[in-house]
Design a protein around this motif. Structure first.
Motif, short mmCIF file in Angstrom:
data_model
loop_
_atom_site.label_atom_id
_atom_site.label_comp_id
_atom_site.label_asym_id
_atom_site.label_seq_id
_atom_site.Cartn_x
_atom_site.Cartn_y
_atom_site.Cartn_z
N VAL A 155 9.13 9.72 48.82
CA VAL A 155 7.72 10.14 48.87
C VAL A 155 6.84 8.94 49.21
O VAL A 155 5.89 9.05 49.99
N PRO B 16 2.79 13.79 40.71
CA PRO B 16 3.00 14.05 42.14
C PRO B 16 2.67 15.46 42.57
O PRO B 16 2.50 15.72 43.77
N THR C 273 -1.59 12.75 45.86
CA THR C 273 -0.78 12.37 47.01
C THR C 273 -0.91 10.90 47.36
O THR C 273 -0.32 10.45 48.33
N ARG D 280 6.34 15.93 50.17
CA ARG D 280 5.31 15.91 49.14
C ARG D 280 4.93 17.33 48.69
O ARG D 280 4.62 17.58 47.53
#
Length: 389
Positions: free
Chosen positions: A234, A290, A294, A358
């Motif tokens: 991520v 998360p 972001t 994401r």
């Protein structure tokens, strides 16, 4: 050497060997793929779906190892010795594998071996520390997981920074694991911790306190595994520079190492059930972040919360198992580890490959955070009920 001196020396060896063993088993055998996944995306073209299967294979192997340890009733030192050897061998072989199928098999084997080491080395070290009346040093033993994660992350950072392929990272970690196996071989062979093997007693032999621990530990496995698998990937999606995104995993490991040592010293009088409950709640926050944020800062805060709580939760739950089951804690620890492994094997498979990473982890993260919150409250309630008796 007089008796106090021998006890002190024994405790120091147990602490150091336990730390190194957990660093190899967990930092490499379990979590090496996490920081290397972004590198393997570049050098081997691994997709998110393939990464999920490789990660789940490792966690499934951990489940197989935990169940095998429980059923076979392997002595703790023997499980730790040979488990470390298999972790080293499978990690070195991963460097030379060139297909997803081979990576899946090798990571499954490494996962199984890491379960044997965790159960064997932790039971061995805790028994020796308890015998020498230095159980407060257990934080240093469990800090080995964070140390191993940090070393694996730094290895990935160095390899990425010089533009080398992920293969060289696997080689370096394999050599490090082999060195730990050689280091621990004699200690496990010569220092008798008098740990009773985990013998299957049947599910009916477990009381309500044991079942609560098993269930909460299984939720723990499902809850923490998403950030523990995908945080570096991520971070890479946010910042492509490996000199930046590769720091996410060492930060996770550093938080894990520092937290276990700090809690073992600053909260040594806290009940392990209460410590576990509080750490679950902090972890729930880290897992949830998360799903709603972001940015790189949010991700780093998630790494600190989850990294700083997941080994405290592990340490506290294992200490609670010893508190509940006494000398027979090996069996309960094995059952808890099996539940944990089942939860974490399912976790990566909840991430869909149809969406960007994401977005793909947002909903599973929210569900995991909710379950962790419920488990944390349950552990605190059980501890409060025990204190009122």
């Amino acid at each position: 050497m007089d008796a106090p001196g021998r006890a002190r020396r024994e405790a120091r060896i147990a602490t150091f060997v336990g730390l190194a063993s957990l660093a190899s088993a967990m930092g490499i055998g379990r979590f090496a793929f996490t920081p290397l996944f972004p590198l393997m995306q570049d050098s081997a073209g691994i997709t998110l779906a393939q990464a999920s299967w490789i990660a789940s294979a490792n966690y499934l192997g951990y489940l197989v190892g935990a169940v095998a340890s429980y059923v076979a009733a392997v002595k703790a030192p023997l499980a730790a010795r040979w488990g470390l050897v298999v972790v080293a061998a499978s990690t070195l072989l991963t460097a030379f594998a060139d297909t997803v199928a081979r990576w899946v098999v090798l990571r499954l084997v490494a996962g199984a071996a890491s379960a044997f080491v965790l159960i064997g080395a932790s039971a061995w070290a805790l028994a020796l520390l308890a015998r020498s009346q230095r159980l407060r040093w257990s934080g240093w033993v469990f800090a080995g997981v964070g140390v191993g994660i940090c070393l694996a992350g730094l290895t990935a950072l160095v390899v990425a920074s010089v533009g080398a392929s992920a293969r060289w990272a696997w080689v370096g970690l394999g050599v490090l694991a082999a060195a730990v196996a050689a280091l621990g071989w004699r200690a496990f062979a010569t220092m008798d911790a008098a740990v009773r093997p985990a013998r299957p007693r049947g599910l009916g032999a477990l009381d309500a306190a044991s079942w609560t621990l098993i269930l909460c530990y299984g939720i723990f496995g499902f809850g923490y595994i998403l950030p523990a698998t995908f945080i570096p990937a991520v971070a890479r999606a946010i910042v492509a520079d490996p000199r930046v995104f590769a720091w996410a995993w060492p930060l996770f490991g550093f938080a894990a190492a520092v937290s276990t040592i700090a809690v073992s010293h600053l909260a040594r009088h806290a009940k392990p059930g209460a410590a576990a409950g509080c750490s679950f709640i902090v972890m729930a926050l880290g897992v949830f972040l998360p799903a709603v944020g972001t940015g790189l800062g949010t991700l780093c805060l998630s790494a600190i919360c989850v990294g700083g709580s997941f080994m405290v939760a592990t340490m506290a739950c294992l200490q609670q198992a010893q508190r509940v089951a006494g000398d027979a804690s090996g069996g309960l620890i094995a059952a808890m580890t099996a539940a944990f492994a089942l939860g974490q094997a399912v976790g990566p498979l909840t991430v869909t490959a149809a969406a960007p990473l994401r977005e793909a982890i947002a909903r599973p993260s929210a569900v995991a955070a909710a379950l962790l919150l419920v488990a944390g409250i349950a552990l605190l309630w059980c501890e409060g009920r025990t204190a009122r008796k």
